[in-house]
Design an enzyme around this catalytic site. Structure first.
Site, PDB file in Angstrom:
ATOM      1  N   GLU A 274     -11.077   9.337  10.120  1.00 57.62           N
ATOM      2  CA  GLU A 274     -10.478   8.293  10.947  1.00 57.62           C
ATOM      3  C   GLU A 274      -9.150   8.839  11.461  1.00 57.62           C
ATOM      4  OE1 GLU A 274      -8.857   3.683  10.816  1.00 57.62           O
ATOM      5  OE2 GLU A 274      -8.506   5.061   9.146  1.00 57.62           O
TER       6      GLU A 274
ATOM      7  N   ASP B 260     -10.162   7.690   5.345  1.00 57.98           N
ATOM      8  CA  ASP B 260      -9.355   6.625   5.940  1.00 57.98           C
ATOM      9  C   ASP B 260      -7.923   7.104   6.175  1.00 57.98           C
ATOM     10  OD1 ASP B 260      -8.914   3.680   6.551  1.00 57.98           O
ATOM     11  OD2 ASP B 260      -7.475   3.984   4.929  1.00 57.98           O
TER      12      ASP B 260
ATOM     13  N   GLN C  66       0.842  -1.196   0.000  1.00 55.33           N
ATOM     14  CA  GLN C  66       0.000   0.000   0.000  1.00 55.33           C
ATOM     15  C   GLN C  66       0.881   1.251   0.000  1.00 55.33           C
ATOM     16  OE1 GLN C  66      -2.103  -1.211   3.574  1.00 55.33           O
ATOM     17  NE2 GLN C  66      -4.042  -1.308   2.470  1.00 55.33           N
TER      18      GLN C  66
END
Length: 963
Positions: free
Chosen positions: A240, A197, A165
């Protein structure tokens, strides 16, 4: 739309992949989610948070995105992604905006790897892994460094999470622009909000932690500005930010940052306070979280798709939490605990309910993780955090009714062993159990929604109770006050609440609406182990309408036999699912079942009544159109108008009295005033929306000053008729569809009506039309009037006198013959319109299908579509003729009873002869006629055991026996 809607929301977090598989490939999909929206609506949630469903190699459950604009094929297509039905049910939709990183498979990264690529600076590269030295590795169980070498790029790329990622480079304006375009794409499709996120990690700066940098805060503000410039207020950003409160506060800005952020530090401290039996950890974090902008909101949760994170606790607190909740190392991952809510609490129902009460009443917007509403368990033997992402457990069948795919094809196996196995924990088992976790959550969510403003927007004041095992706080908003008290101990606790400032107010328990003694100073209460209570604090004058304890209530003598229904508020708390008071609704439906057993027009004596839908048709006094399902040996749906009045009123239909909110319930199917109101509302062009469906209607004709009830469900005034489909058997739908196609001058064609619409489904609730001049009668009533005029002519004569009946019954016989001709012509026309394959299409009704007006007979309704022999229709009409004879004789002298069978047989013969003459090609069978007469007589006797019905039944049973 209220731009602060997110403050009143109850969010349901779900993974499309885990929820319901409609195409049986082993993966949940959007069609599956659409089919389960009614369940979520019944649960009481009003916002859906959908975890990632984008194109992805699924190395991190979808948070590794390879195409922001495409949907993972197992979930469906872009065409399948539609928020319309959710919006139609009053639900908002929030999706993920993963803006910190992509998958290594994303075309952006593949292009950036190439030497001299113009997209090189879309990611963060370095020739050495020593850059940003000292920045923590988040997933220590899986990664040893935040850098990974790429042999194609011949450089290291930066990743705060997994190696696959790579982090996007937010210092590149092109990256920020691209992410904005992704947000616009999904917002254009109707999405109401975005969960940002991993937002703290957007920027990197040497010598810092590379978290919560000022540049990140500014990027968030630009994101919100872009969103509101394009769409205006109403779409939200939920951040988040797994940080301490003081690190999270800057993300709100001055009301120009994110709308919401998770209160991560509060969540583990709720569990800590529960295990320590001390409110201190909760109070500390609530105080730390104060000071956010007026328009901002904390998001609260107990569990989610990740581990129960222990990042933002001290080392000592982390050790305590591991020892208390995860002594077995297999439940530990990264810096957290991978367990679902119910197993985390050791399966303790009281602790579960207590924590749910805190979640739904503390300051913030609650988030419910899918499956926690039924107490689903976890599987620690699945890799990473997959153990808390297993398929939703809908039933106890082989694969939990989640999918019909082979077991090996499921994306993850369901929990199948131990106390949380789908054999024991599933929606189907809990749905009808009023004591299940699901029922508890539905009741609490209904209460939360009923008081959404005070819990979502109200202030929170902690009360300094001396007993530290007790957490107490006041929620206040616009003059409304709710007191919440919670016992964190496993033992019963007594305590004094410092309520001196609220002296004279009366605590009213919210669930039962039971008033407690008024506050006179410090207030003594006792709570059982892990107990909780919610009280509205109200002035004395505001609770005078509330009931005394049940044992002290004395109804008026004339009301002693009326069923009592507890109604803690307006009738909406009994009739609207999201506001429902379960006990009161059950009492109301029981009272309805009792009154419906007495309805002669109803071919079923219900043992159970269920409410399928309710629409408020009039606000004051409240009148609801209800759709009910009746159950006995079979099921039947009926549509009834229910009115609640605070005072007793004149007129029919009283069937229950209410306490809590004193008043009376009326069923208005026999009230002419309701039918005039129905015409008036339809004349205006009616449109309404219930939780289940749209209601649309029109009436092009006039609205008469007065309306007469001709029979239950049918009323008429000057030049107008209106028919309500009391029994929803499809008869009105067929009437609307077929009557306009019948080329018969005595057919009254519908011109308007009221219609129930849900997606592609549609049903007719009422029809209206025009009448010729004159005063109409129900044909049964008209026949009875003629018999009352004709039968007295038989006085002084002996039964069997030749030529007596044709002369005495001339007018009655003429009407019956006209009816026979009408039925014959109708059968011919129905055969032409509906065809005769599979049997002859039948009228399917008795005399109630017709009106009499100035000596003419008009058809106004058909029964449900049915095929068979014409003798069945003949028997239904002939039975009504014979019953009219018996009812007329009951009103006359006893000496005329000797003529009962002779008169009935004479009129039957006239009826059949007229039918044969009008339709000679239809051969009638005497045996079939007799059998159908006996069956119809038995059916009517089952509806209502009255003398006339009993005599007719005995006569035709005897005839059928001889036949």
């Amino acid at each position: 739309m209220d731009p602060l809607w997110y403050k009143d929301a109850v969010i349901y977090q779900l993974h499309v992949r885990s929820f319901f598989d409609a195409n049986n490939d082993g993966y949940g999909d959007f069609e599956g989610l659409r089919r389960k929206l009614p369940y979520l609506e019944e649960l009481g949630v009003n916002t859906l948070w959908l975890m990632p469903f984008f194109q992805s190699p699924l190395r991190d459950d979808g948070y590794d995105i390879s195409d922001y604009y495409q949907i993972l094929p197992v979930h469906g297509t872009l065409e399948d992604f539609t928020v319309d039905e959710a919006h139609g049910r009053g639900m908002k939709v929030i999706i993920e905006l993963v803006l910190n990183h992509t998958s290594i498979d994303h075309p952006w990264f593949q292009e950036a790897r190439k030497p001299n690529s113009p997209m090189r600076d879309w990611y963060v590269w370095s020739d050495t892994p020593e850059k940003y030295k000292g920045v923590r590795v988040i997933f220590k169980d899986f990664e040893t460094s935040n850098w990974t070498f790429d042999p194609v790029a011949k450089a290291y790329y930066w990743h705060r999470f997994y190696w696959h990622q790579p982090d996007l480079n937010w210092d590149s304006p092109e990256v920020e622009k691209a992410i904005h375009q992704v947000m616009f794409f999904w917002a254009d499709l109707g999405v109401d909000g975005f969960r940002l996120d991993a937002i703290p990690y957007l920027y990197e700066r040497e010598g810092t932690s590379c978290e919560n940098l000022p540049e990140t805060i500014e990027a968030v503000k630009r994101l919100r500005k872009a969103l509101e410039e394009r769409y205006g207020p109403g779409k939200i950003l939920l951040a988040e930010v797994n940080m301490w409160p003081e690190e999270t506060l800057p993300y709100f800005g001055d009301g120009d940052g994110v709308h919401m952020a998770y209160n991560f530090p509060l969540m583990p401290r709720i569990f800590m306070a529960l295990r320590r039996e001390d409110r201190g950890p909760i109070e500390t974090m609530l105080k730390e979280a104060e000071g956010i902008p007026e328009t901002a909101q904390w998001a609260l949760f107990l569990r989610n798709h990740d581990e129960l994170t222990l990042e933002k606790v001290t080392e000592e607190e982390r050790e305590f939490m591991y020892e208390a909740y995860a002594p077995d190392p297999k439940f530990r991952i990264n810096l957290g605990i991978r367990r679902r809510l119910m197993p985390l609490l050791g399966g303790d129902r009281r602790r579960y309910e207590l924590l749910t009460a805190l979640l739904l009443t503390l300051k913030g917007t609650p988030i419910v993780y899918y499956g926690d509403e039924i107490g689903m368990g976890d599987n620690p033997f699945l890799g990473d955090r997959n153990g808390v992402r297993t398929p939703m457990q809908w039933s106890q069948d082989r694969i939990v009714a989640f999918s019909r795919a082979p077991y090996h094809a499921l994306f993850l196996p369901p929990v199948s062993e131990g106390p949380y196995s789908y054999h024991f924990v599933n929606v189907e088992a809990q749905r009808e159990n009023p004591h299940s976790l699901l029922s508890f959550n539905r009741r609490f969510l209904a209460l939360r929604n009923q008081h959404a403003k005070i819990f979502g927007r109200g202030s929170l004041t902690l009360l300094p109770v001396e007993n530290r095992r007790v957490l107490a706080y006041l929620r206040e908003h616009e003059g409304e006050r709710v007191l919440v008290v919670a016992n964190l101990s496993r033992y019963t606790q007594a305590f004094d609440l410092p309520l001196e400032a609220y002296q004279g107010l009366v605590p009213v328990e919210l669930f039962s609406q039971q008033p407690f003694p008024p506050v006179e100073g410090r207030y003594r209460l006792t709570l059982g182990p892990h107990g909780f209570a919610l009280f509205a604090l109200k002035p004395v004058e505001a609770v005078l309408h509330l009931p005394s304890p049940d044992w002290a209530e004395e109804p008026a003598p004339e009301e002693a036999d009326l069923p009592r229904v507890h109604m803690p508020g307006g009738p909406e708390v009994l009739l609207v699912d999201t506001l429902v008071h379960e006990r009161g609704r059950e009492e109301l439906l029981n009272a309805l079942a009792q009154t419906l057993k007495e309805k002669s027009w109803l071919a079923l004596k219900p043992q159970k009544v269920a409410l399928l839908d309710a629409l408020r048709f009039q606000k004051d006094p409240p009148l609801y159109l209800t759709l009910l399902q009746l159950e006995n040996h079979r099921t039947l749906q009926v549509s009834l108008p229910l009115l609640w009045s605070p005072q007793r009123r004149e007129g029919p239909g009283l069937f229950a009295r209410t306490h809590g909110q004193p008043g009376y319930f009326y069923e208005l199917s026999l009230d002419p005033g309701f039918y005039r109101l129905l015409l008036a509302r339809l004349k205006e062009g009616f449109e309404g929306r219930s939780l289940r469906a749209y209601y649309r209607g029109r009436h092009p004709g006039p609205v008469p000053e007065a309306v007469d009830l001709l029979r239950p469900g049918l009323a008429a005034g000057e030049g107008v008729w209106v028919q309500l489909g009391l029994v929803q058997d499809g008869g009105l739908d067929r009437t609307e569809r077929v009557l306009p196609r019948l080329d018969l001058p005595w057919v009254l064609r519908p011109e308007g009506g009221l219609f129930w619409e849900r997606g592609a489904s549609r049903r007719v609730l009422a029809l209206t039309g025009s009448l010729p001049p004159g005063r109409p009668q129900d044909l049964f009533a008209a026949l009875e009037v003629r018999l009352l005029e004709s039968l007295p002519r038989l006085r002084g004569h002996a039964p069997g006198t030749p030529g007596l009946l044709p002369g005495a019954l001339h007018e009655t016989e003429a009407l019956v013959r006209l009816l026979g001709v009408r039925l014959a012509l109708l059968h011919r026309a129905l055969g032409e319109v509906e065809g005769v394959v599979g049997g002859h299409p039948l009228l399917g009704r008795g005399l109630g299908a017709f009106l009499e007006l100035e000596g003419e007979v008009y058809l106004v309704a058909l029964g449900a579509e049915k095929r068979g022999t014409v003798e069945e229709d003949l028997a239904r009409l002939a039975y009504d003729v014979e019953r009219a004879v018996h009812l007329a004789l009951e009103a006359l002298e006893a000496e005329l009873w000797a003529f009962a069978e002779e008169v009935a047989d004479h009129l039957h013969a006239a009826f059949l002869q007229a039918y044969r003459s009008a339709l000679p090609e239809e051969a009638l069978e005497e045996a079939g006629w007799t059998r159908h007469m006996a069956e119809v007589a038995a059916e009517h006797l089952h509806r209502e055991e009255r003398p006339a019905r009993k005599r007719i039944h005995e006569r035709w049973q005897a005839k059928a026996g001889k036949a």
